[in-house]
Design an enzyme around this catalytic site. Structure first.
Site, PDB file in Angstrom:
ATOM      1  N   ASN A   1     -10.307  75.446-126.495  1.00 20.32           N
ATOM      2  CA  ASN A   1      -9.405  75.092-125.404  1.00 20.32           C
ATOM      3  C   ASN A   1      -8.596  76.330-125.062  1.00 20.32           C
ATOM      4  OD1 ASN A   1     -10.275  72.489-125.703  1.00 20.32           O
ATOM      5  ND2 ASN A   1      -8.294  71.646-126.347  1.00 20.32           N
TER       6      ASN A   1
ATOM      7  N   HIS B   1      -7.170  63.246-131.106  1.00 18.75           N
ATOM      8  CA  HIS B   1      -6.381  64.029-130.152  1.00 18.75           C
ATOM      9  C   HIS B   1      -4.918  63.616-130.308  1.00 18.75           C
ATOM     10  CE1 HIS B   1      -6.813  66.442-126.202  1.00 18.75           C
ATOM     11  NE2 HIS B   1      -5.510  66.330-126.413  1.00 18.75           N
TER      12      HIS B   1
ATOM     13  N   TRP C   1      -9.785  70.674-117.567  1.00 16.29           N
ATOM     14  CA  TRP C   1      -8.685  69.770-117.896  1.00 16.29           C
ATOM     15  C   TRP C   1      -7.858  69.600-116.652  1.00 16.29           C
ATOM     16  CZ3 TRP C   1      -7.713  66.639-121.894  1.00 16.29           C
ATOM     17  CH2 TRP C   1      -6.488  65.964-121.853  1.00 16.29           C
TER      18      TRP C   1
ATOM     19  N   GLU D   1     -11.675  72.555-123.019  1.00 12.47           N
ATOM     20  CA  GLU D   1     -10.570  72.365-122.071  1.00 12.47           C
ATOM     21  C   GLU D   1     -10.226  73.681-121.415  1.00 12.47           C
ATOM     22  OE1 GLU D   1      -6.839  70.619-123.428  1.00 12.47           O
ATOM     23  OE2 GLU D   1      -7.972  69.128-124.554  1.00 12.47           O
TER      24      GLU D   1
ATOM     25  N   TYR E   1      -6.078  78.209-121.816  1.00 14.14           N
ATOM     26  CA  TYR E   1      -5.430  78.031-120.518  1.00 14.14           C
ATOM     27  C   TYR E   1      -5.034  79.335-119.851  1.00 14.14           C
ATOM     28  CZ  TYR E   1      -5.568  73.026-121.112  1.00 14.14           C
ATOM     29  OH  TYR E   1      -6.025  71.738-121.238  1.00 14.14           O
TER      30      TYR E   1
ATOM     31  N   TRP F   1       2.264  64.724-122.405  1.00  8.59           N
ATOM     32  CA  TRP F   1       3.038  64.846-123.649  1.00  8.59           C
ATOM     33  C   TRP F   1       4.537  64.987-123.369  1.00  8.59           C
ATOM     34  CZ3 TRP F   1      -0.336  62.893-126.750  1.00  8.59           C
ATOM     35  CH2 TRP F   1      -1.687  63.196-126.615  1.00  8.59           C
TER      36      TRP F   1
ATOM     37  N   ASN G   1      -8.801  67.812-131.996  1.00  2.75           N
ATOM     38  CA  ASN G   1      -8.362  68.631-130.884  1.00  2.75           C
ATOM     39  C   ASN G   1      -7.151  69.457-131.320  1.00  2.75           C
ATOM     40  OD1 ASN G   1      -8.363  69.195-127.860  1.00  2.75           O
ATOM     41  ND2 ASN G   1      -6.232  68.622-128.221  1.00  2.75           N
ATOM     42  N   GLU G   2      -7.299  70.773-131.340  1.00  6.17           N
ATOM     43  CA  GLU G   2      -6.175  71.696-131.509  1.00  6.17           C
ATOM     44  C   GLU G   2      -5.289  71.416-132.716  1.00  6.17           C
ATOM     45  OE1 GLU G   2      -3.937  72.065-127.887  1.00  6.17           O
ATOM     46  OE2 GLU G   2      -5.677  72.620-126.710  1.00  6.17           O
TER      47      GLU G   2
ATOM     48  N   ARG H   1     -15.774  64.586-121.598  1.00  2.00           N
ATOM     49  CA  ARG H   1     -15.171  64.617-122.926  1.00  2.00           C
ATOM     50  C   ARG H   1     -13.946  63.695-122.937  1.00  2.00           C
ATOM     51  NH1 ARG H   1     -10.865  68.520-125.114  1.00  2.00           N
ATOM     52  NH2 ARG H   1     -10.822  67.951-127.316  1.00  2.00           N
TER      53      ARG H   1
HETATM   54  C1  BGC Z   1      -4.166  69.603-124.814  1.00  2.64           C
HETATM   55  C2  BGC Z   1      -4.055  68.574-123.714  1.00  2.64           C
HETATM   56  C3  BGC Z   1      -2.919  68.953-122.778  1.00  2.64           C
HETATM   57  C4  BGC Z   1      -3.226  70.316-122.185  1.00  2.64           C
HETATM   58  C5  BGC Z   1      -2.239  70.815-121.153  1.00  2.64           C
HETATM   59  C6  BGC Z   1      -4.014  71.026-124.364  1.00  2.64           C
HETATM   60  O1  BGC Z   1      -3.350  71.743-125.332  1.00  2.64           O
HETATM   61  O2  BGC Z   1      -5.299  69.405-125.589  1.00  2.64           O
HETATM   62  O3  BGC Z   1      -3.871  67.328-124.285  1.00  2.64           O
HETATM   63  O4  BGC Z   1      -2.677  68.011-121.801  1.00  2.64           O
HETATM   64  O5  BGC Z   1      -3.258  71.252-123.227  1.00  2.64           O
HETATM   65  O6  BGC Z   1      -0.997  71.071-121.705  1.00  2.64           O
END
Ligand code: BGC
Length: 460
Positions: free
Chosen positions: A297, A121, A413, A363, A299, A421, A167-168, A75
């Site tokens: 996405n 993105h 990811w 992600e 985490y 960022w 994206n997001e 992706r």
């Molecule tokens: C984003 C990525 C970012 C990752 C880790 C996601 O929210 O899509 O671009 O690098 O989080 O922070």
């Protein structure tokens, strides 16, 4: 052994501004991130994506890495201002940009890797921001976004069967226009709701175009990627149980409900009231049902308490320390890096139950604490990242095989350490270490882990 079905796609994800480099080369116009990075104090190490991982030049190496990791899919995102330097529907296109993405796509396909392509993105052409305020102007941005999408479908649609519009959008609107910590750095309590609304519309009209004019010939699918951390009530008090639901509505429901169900969530309406724009009947007909799948996405998981000052999450307070002082899981480089696989499984179940769409995890990943301060050989032994991926991959496998959740694909990811960022290069999410001084790539142990784990857990 439990396995994913044979058509399950897995691979890694990246984004244009985070890896491409060549920001002022190849005919690319500036985006709002090029401008934002120049503002003092906005990027932790004062850096930018000007060079990043130099992937416009090194894309063949990146594809070779992907191949060596046994992935089935990749992706990546297209830089709008590399395609149309000024961004608008009457502005000239950039043949060099088109040629670059075509070469990348052909290289992927030659290596048997399926592309998943994100149109947006976060790197809005600066030209559109200067001309009419970018995402703030509904009429203009929707037309320009659809025109850009059309150029991508025309140029690459014969090679791409999986499209992601945005994206997001939570990050676009809340971090860009409410908290001011991402480009373009605005701080407002009205703009984020306008931006979010316009981003939903731009997405929906691009999908309409694709479905009417391209899908019948090209046969692909198109959808959006939303972000959410699983929200766990801090304790079993009714107010914290309600706060966790509110947290999900403010992060995810505010986009997912209009797109999959056709209305904004009540919890959001109650707080935002007349700052929340309304869709016309005609718009709603385009918005409702405008995603073929659920792009997710995610985490981590968060413990949620009612109360706080942050309107982006509906005035809740989030953390990862339980009432007894223990952590939800191993902690990494950022507050979104806390290992909590059970929350991932719960989130997948929630999404399937609530929206009834096949899910792609677009992600999922982890930045190891202080990895940017380590020597290369220390960084390559990334055991916390392996713990993360092993836990999340198994939780997803259980969601699929035991709970019956139709997860169709998974993207770690990220393929490479890259421009993170506002954290610049001080957080490393890659399964591949990048030595920025030489641009040399070194596979971390997590890359080896995943390249074995997925083939072993997918039926032939
Ligand atoms: C984003 C990525 C970012 C990752 C880790 C996601 O929210 O899509 O671009 O690098 O989080 O922070």
């Amino acid at each position: 052994m439990a396995q994913f079905p044979s058509d399950f796609d897995w691979g890694f994800a990246t984004a244009s501004y985070q890896i491409e480099g060549s920001a002022s080369l190849g005919g690319r116009g500036p985006s709002i991130w090029d401008t934002f990075c120049k503002l003092p104090g906005k990027i932790r190490d004062g850096s930018s994506g000007e060079v990043a991982t130099d992937s416009v030049r090194l894309y063949k190496e990146d594809v070779a890495l992907l191949k060596s990791y046994n992935v089935k899919a990749y992706r990546f995102s297209i830089s709008w201002s590399r395609m149309i330097p000024l961004g608008g529907r009457d502005d000239p296109v950039n043949p060099e940009g088109i040629a670059f993405y075509r070469s990348l796509l052909e290289e992927l396909l030659r290596n048997g890797i399926t592309p998943y392509v994100t149109l947006y993105h976060w790197d809005l052409p600066q030209g559109l921001h200067d001309r009419y305020g970018g995402w703030l102007d509904k009429e203009e941005i929707v037309k320009d976004y659809v025109n850009y999408a059309k150029l991508c479908f025309d140029s690459f649609g014969h090679l791409v069967k999986n499209w992601i519009t945005h994206n997001e959008p939570w990050v676009i609107s809340c971090l860009g226009y409410q908290k001011g910590v991402f480009a373009p750095g605005h701080e407002s309590n009205t703009e984020p709701w306008i931006v979010a609304h316009n981003a939903i519309l731009a997405h929906a009209y691009a999908v309409k175009l694709y479905r009417e004019q391209y899908k019948p010939v090209q046969g692909g699918q198109i959808g959006i990627t939303l972000d959410c951390h699983w929200q766990i009530p801090y304790d079993d008090s009714p107010e914290n149980i309600e706060a966790a639901k509110k947290g999900i509505d403010f992060k995810l429901g505010r986009f997912a409900d209009p797109i999959y169900k056709g209305y904004y969530p009540e919890r959001v309406k109650k707080i935002i009231d007349d700052r929340l724009p309304e869709f016309t009947e005609e718009e709603l007909a385009v918005v409702k049902g405008s995603s073929d799948f659920f792009g997710l996405n995610t985490y981590t998981s968060q413990l949620v308490q009612e109360g706080g000052t942050d309107e982006t999450n509906g005035y809740i307070t989030v953390g990862h320390t339980r009432p007894d002082g223990t952590q939800l899981g191993t902690v990494g480089a950022k507050n979104i890096c806390v290992v909590n696989p059970p929350g991932f499984r719960s989130l997948l179940n929630y999404l399937w139950k609530t929206y009834q769409k096949p899910i792609y995890v677009t992600e999922n990943g982890f930045a190891v604490k202080d990895e940017h301060k380590m020597t290369i050989s220390e960084a390559l032994r990334d055991k916390d990242r392996i713990e993360y991926f092993e836990g999340y991959a198994n939780a997803m496998l259980q969601a699929v095989t035991e709970d019956g959740v139709p997860v169709k694909g998974y993207f770690g990811w990220s393929l490479l350490d890259n421009f993170e960022w506002a954290d610049g290069y001080e957080a490393r999410f890659g399964v591949t270490y990048v030595d920025y001084a030489t641009q040399k790539r070194y596979p971390k142990e997590s890359a080896q882990f995943l390249s074995k784990w997925f083939p072993e857990h997918t039926s032939a």
